[in-house]
Design an enzyme around this catalytic site. Structure first.
Site, PDB file in Angstrom:
ATOM      1  N   LYS A   1       0.840  -1.199   0.000  1.00 56.15           N
ATOM      2  CA  LYS A   1       0.000   0.000   0.000  1.00 56.15           C
ATOM      3  C   LYS A   1       0.880   1.256   0.000  1.00 56.15           C
ATOM      4  O   LYS A   1       0.738   2.128  -0.858  1.00 56.15           O
ATOM      5  CB  LYS A   1      -0.925  -0.009   1.228  1.00 56.15           C
ATOM      6  CG  LYS A   1      -1.828   1.196   1.305  1.00 56.15           C
ATOM      7  CD  LYS A   1      -2.997   0.966   2.226  1.00 56.15           C
ATOM      8  CE  LYS A   1      -2.629   1.050   3.680  1.00 56.15           C
ATOM      9  NZ  LYS A   1      -2.943   2.305   4.335  1.00 56.15           N
TER      10      LYS A   1
ATOM     11  N   ASP B   1      -6.462   0.860   0.241  1.00 58.14           N
ATOM     12  CA  ASP B   1      -6.654   1.164   1.653  1.00 58.14           C
ATOM     13  C   ASP B   1      -8.072   0.739   2.033  1.00 58.14           C
ATOM     14  O   ASP B   1      -8.758   0.076   1.247  1.00 58.14           O
ATOM     15  CB  ASP B   1      -6.386   2.655   1.931  1.00 58.14           C
ATOM     16  CG  ASP B   1      -7.484   3.552   1.387  1.00 58.14           C
ATOM     17  OD1 ASP B   1      -8.362   3.066   0.625  1.00 58.14           O
ATOM     18  OD2 ASP B   1      -7.503   4.743   1.728  1.00 58.14           O
TER      19      ASP B   1
END
Ligand code: SF4
Length: 241
Positions: free
Chosen positions: A133, A151
């Protein structure tokens, strides 16, 4: 406004087209969608992204000017006084772990990447505390390399859009990558994050005030009555919290 998408009867081609229409429509709906973290170079973005774990972007942006002024290079993080760094990071929460990560990142950048943040996913994820991420945020926004950032918002919206049934972020990323044009990966993530913060909230999505409801099989997950839904829509200041 009613449910017009039956994702269970959708062909792969129809799903791809719908995914791309959603990305375009989100662009019209959130033309200002962009990363909310403030940064001036790849190292600053990497640091800000590490600090954003379990913390709002707004709070990170309050803390980073002092951090960036105090530590201007990977070497500076590697040599940081731990107590001083922890003190600066304290408002972002989990400050001990974050200080550890930043000192470790500084050392790793110095030892293996000549003090520079690498521009490849496979290198970024070898840095302490840096997962896919964080790596995709840095790639997409500091290097212009398309990256899908999964996310909490992107994961939730992708499932509500029925673009994936996965919960594991890496699998969600793989599913989205197959549907969305590569050049749009970064902006698609930014737009979904904005839509998730402003309208398609985790608990009570504002379905009745959602301009992409016609493309969403989850219309009805939140209030559909327009006035009731409109009250759930968040402006920028609230959404940034
Ligand atoms: S707010 Fe409702 S209609 Fe809009 S994207 Fe979210 S679940 Fe779908």
């Amino acid at each position: 406004m009613g449910i017009t998408v039956d994702a269970t009867a959708e062909t792969a081609l129809a799903r791809t087209r719908r995914a791309r229409r959603i990305v375009r429509a989100l662009g019209e709906l959130h033309p200002d969608a962009r990363i909310a973290l403030h940064f001036g170079n790849p190292l600053e973005l990497l640091v800000a992204t590490v600090l954003s774990a379990q913390c709002t972007d707004k709070k990170v942006n309050e803390v980073t000017p002092a951090v960036f002024a105090r530590y201007r290079s990977a070497a500076a993080y590697a040599a940081a006084d731990r107590d001083e760094l922890e003190g600066l990071l304290r408002p972002t929460g989990f400050f001990r772990a974050k200080a550890n990560s930043l000192i470790g990142i500084g050392a790793a950048l110095n030892e293996r990447f000549a003090g520079e943040v690498p521009g490849r996913l496979e290198d970024l994820v070898t840095l302490p505390g840096v997962g896919r991420k964080t790596a995709n945020v840095v790639l997409g926004h500091a290097f212009g390399v398309p990256g899908i950032t999964v996310d909490t918002h992107v994961g939730r919206l992708s499932r509500r859009f029925a673009l994936t049934s996965e919960t594991d972020p890496v699998r969600v990323e793989t599913d989205l990558a197959a549907l969305i044009e590569r050049r749009d990966w970064t902006i698609a993530s930014d737009r979904m994050i904005f839509h998730g913060r402003r309208i398609c909230h985790a608990r009570r999505p504002a379905c009745g005030a959602c301009a992409i409801a016609r493309m969403c099989p989850s219309f009805g997950a939140g209030p559909t009555e327009p006035l009731q839904a409109a009250r759930l829509v968040r402006g920028d200041a609230e959404a940034a919290r």
